[in-house]
Design a protein around this motif. Structure first.
Motif, short mmCIF file in Angstrom:
data_model
loop_
_atom_site.label_atom_id
_atom_site.label_comp_id
_atom_site.label_asym_id
_atom_site.label_seq_id
_atom_site.Cartn_x
_atom_site.Cartn_y
_atom_site.Cartn_z
N GLY A 30 0.71 -1.25 0.05
CA GLY A 30 -0.02 -0.11 0.03
C GLY A 30 0.88 1.22 -0.26
O GLY A 30 1.95 1.12 0.29
N ASN A 31 0.10 2.49 -0.21
CA ASN A 31 0.82 3.56 -0.20
C ASN A 31 0.01 4.77 -0.17
O ASN A 31 -1.26 4.71 -0.37
CB ASN A 31 2.02 3.87 -1.34
CG ASN A 31 1.60 3.26 -2.73
OD1 ASN A 31 0.39 3.70 -3.29
ND2 ASN A 31 2.23 2.07 -3.07
N LEU A 32 0.26 5.98 0.19
CA LEU A 32 -0.49 7.09 0.48
C LEU A 32 0.24 8.47 0.19
O LEU A 32 1.53 8.67 0.15
CB LEU A 32 -0.81 7.22 2.01
CG LEU A 32 -1.28 6.10 2.77
CD1 LEU A 32 -0.16 5.01 3.31
CD2 LEU A 32 -2.33 6.54 3.86
N ASP A 79 7.31 2.85 -5.26
CA ASP A 79 7.47 2.55 -6.57
C ASP A 79 6.23 3.38 -7.49
O ASP A 79 6.36 3.35 -8.48
CB ASP A 79 7.69 1.11 -6.84
CG ASP A 79 9.12 0.76 -6.40
OD1 ASP A 79 9.80 1.53 -6.06
OD2 ASP A 79 9.08 -0.47 -6.14
N GLU A 80 4.99 3.19 -6.65
CA GLU A 80 3.85 3.37 -7.46
C GLU A 80 3.48 5.16 -7.38
O GLU A 80 2.62 5.31 -7.96
CB GLU A 80 2.73 2.66 -6.81
CG GLU A 80 2.83 1.28 -6.85
CD GLU A 80 1.97 0.44 -6.33
OE1 GLU A 80 0.53 1.00 -6.34
OE2 GLU A 80 1.93 -0.55 -5.62
N SER A 81 4.54 6.00 -7.01
CA SER A 81 4.52 7.19 -6.94
C SER A 81 3.82 7.80 -8.47
O SER A 81 3.16 8.92 -8.34
CB SER A 81 5.70 8.07 -6.68
OG SER A 81 5.98 7.52 -5.54
N PHE A 97 -4.99 7.31 -1.86
CA PHE A 97 -4.65 6.26 -1.03
C PHE A 97 -4.91 4.92 -1.58
O PHE A 97 -5.65 4.65 -2.74
CB PHE A 97 -5.60 6.10 0.09
CG PHE A 97 -5.19 7.52 1.24
CD1 PHE A 97 -4.30 8.04 1.10
CD2 PHE A 97 -6.39 7.77 1.71
CE1 PHE A 97 -4.32 9.31 1.88
CE2 PHE A 97 -6.24 8.86 2.68
CZ PHE A 97 -5.08 9.83 2.66
N HIS A 98 -4.00 3.74 -1.27
CA HIS A 98 -3.85 2.63 -2.00
C HIS A 98 -3.65 1.45 -1.23
O HIS A 98 -2.80 1.54 -0.36
CB HIS A 98 -2.85 2.78 -3.09
CG HIS A 98 -2.51 1.27 -3.73
ND1 HIS A 98 -3.44 0.34 -4.27
CD2 HIS A 98 -1.27 0.60 -3.67
CE1 HIS A 98 -2.60 -0.38 -4.83
NE2 HIS A 98 -1.41 -0.56 -4.42
N THR A 99 -4.65 0.59 -1.15
CA THR A 99 -4.71 -0.72 -0.21
C THR A 99 -4.57 -1.73 -0.88
O THR A 99 -5.00 -2.12 -2.04
CB THR A 99 -6.10 -0.79 0.56
OG1 THR A 99 -7.15 -0.65 -0.18
CG2 THR A 99 -5.81 0.57 1.71
N HIS A 100 -4.11 -2.91 -0.04
CA HIS A 100 -4.09 -4.31 -0.64
C HIS A 100 -4.64 -5.29 0.36
O HIS A 100 -3.84 -6.02 1.26
CB HIS A 100 -2.45 -4.83 -0.59
CG HIS A 100 -1.70 -4.21 -1.80
ND1 HIS A 100 -0.41 -4.87 -1.89
CD2 HIS A 100 -1.52 -3.19 -2.40
CE1 HIS A 100 0.23 -4.13 -2.86
NE2 HIS A 100 -0.51 -2.62 -3.07
N SER A 101 -6.06 -5.21 0.39
CA SER A 101 -6.96 -6.00 1.47
C SER A 101 -6.93 -7.37 0.61
O SER A 101 -6.83 -7.66 -0.73
CB SER A 101 -8.19 -5.34 1.61
OG SER A 101 -8.78 -5.47 0.51
N ARG A 173 -5.34 -8.52 -9.15
CA ARG A 173 -4.81 -9.30 -8.28
C ARG A 173 -3.72 -8.33 -7.38
O ARG A 173 -2.61 -8.70 -7.08
CB ARG A 173 -3.94 -10.20 -8.93
CG ARG A 173 -4.78 -11.45 -9.51
CD ARG A 173 -4.05 -12.71 -9.66
NE ARG A 173 -4.86 -13.79 -10.34
CZ ARG A 173 -4.51 -14.89 -10.75
NH1 ARG A 173 -3.02 -15.15 -10.74
NH2 ARG A 173 -5.09 -15.79 -11.08
N HIS A 174 -3.73 -6.94 -7.44
CA HIS A 174 -3.00 -6.13 -6.52
C HIS A 174 -3.66 -5.50 -5.54
O HIS A 174 -3.24 -5.56 -4.47
CB HIS A 174 -2.46 -5.44 -7.72
CG HIS A 174 -1.52 -4.40 -7.32
ND1 HIS A 174 -0.52 -3.57 -8.18
CD2 HIS A 174 -1.25 -3.58 -6.32
CE1 HIS A 174 0.13 -2.82 -7.46
NE2 HIS A 174 -0.32 -2.96 -6.22
N GLY A 175 -4.41 -4.58 -6.11
CA GLY A 175 -5.28 -3.73 -4.86
C GLY A 175 -6.30 -2.42 -5.37
O GLY A 175 -6.48 -2.31 -6.50
ZN LIG Z 1 0.33 -1.44 -4.71
#
Ligand SMILES: [Zn+2]
Length: 208
Positions: A30-32, A79-81, A97-101, A173-175
């Motif tokens: 995840g990233n924010l 990396d996902e910036s 915001f990015h989550t991997h639930s 398959r990512h988020g």
């Molecule tokens: Zn991600």
């Protein structure tokens, strides 16, 4: 008027630890990000490779629109910036915001052949900005995953333009990615969508 970088960094770390506690950004996943300045674009971004349960304000990185680090410390931005930069530009978002639930990972794969996930008829949909009724039909586009961030940013740009009313999208398959006009709205959108995606997933699992 944007909050100062320090205030935003504090908020991002707090939100990340909250998401981690919910199991949505376990480990370093995840990233924010949040906009510190619009023109020229300056983003407060979570660093690469840091456990989100232990993220502190001092680890948040200031980057420009080419994801170059402007803050003093040597931390590498996520990396996902480039994906965050693209969403901010396409949507005028103030926070992404990015989550991997588990549930967003499962449903992003199961519904990929349809190109997206339909969520409709749930009261919780009213937590999404501009939605006034449970009868709303939310289409969450699903985009094929890639490790080529520039190519993925292009796919995201195309998808967002095709679906101007979408509040979020899934990477297969990512988020999940969601955004908002401020930090609180972006956090609300993640909370609402994680609830809805899990509700849809559990309901279909029970029905069989
Ligand atoms: Zn991600």
């Amino acid at each position: 008027m944007y909050e100062s970088f320090d205030q935003i960094a504090f908020s991002l770390a707090l939100i990340a630890r909250g998401f981690h506690a919910r199991g949505w950004v376990i480990g370093t996943s995840g990233n924010l990000s949040a906009v510190v300045n619009r023109e020229p674009l300056r983003l407060a971004m979570s660093p690469s490779g840091v456990d989100k349960g232990e993220l502190t304000a001092g680890q948040i990185v200031l980057i420009d629109e080419r994801t170059r680090v402007l803050s003093d410390h040597r931390a590498k931005p996520s990396d996902e910036s480039p994906l965050h930069v693209r969403i901010v530009k396409e949507r005028g978002a103030a926070a992404v915001f990015h989550t991997h639930s588990i549930w967003n990972t499962i449903l992003s794969d199961l519904h990929a052949p349809d190109g997206g996930l339909v969520i409709e008829g749930y009261e919780m949909l009213k937590g999404l900005e501009g939605v006034k009724t449970h009868a709303h039909r939310e289409w969450v586009p699903i985009i094929e995953n890639s490790q080529d961030m520039q190519a993925l940013a292009e796919s995201i740009g195309d998808t967002l333009r095709q679906h101007p009313h979408a509040h979020a999208f899934l990477l297969r398959r990512h988020g999940l990615y969601a955004w908002g006009n401020d930090l609180a709205q972006a956090r609300r959108h993640i909370e609402i969508l994680e609830f809805l995606i899990e509700a849809v997933g559990r309901a279909s699992a029970i029905r069989g």
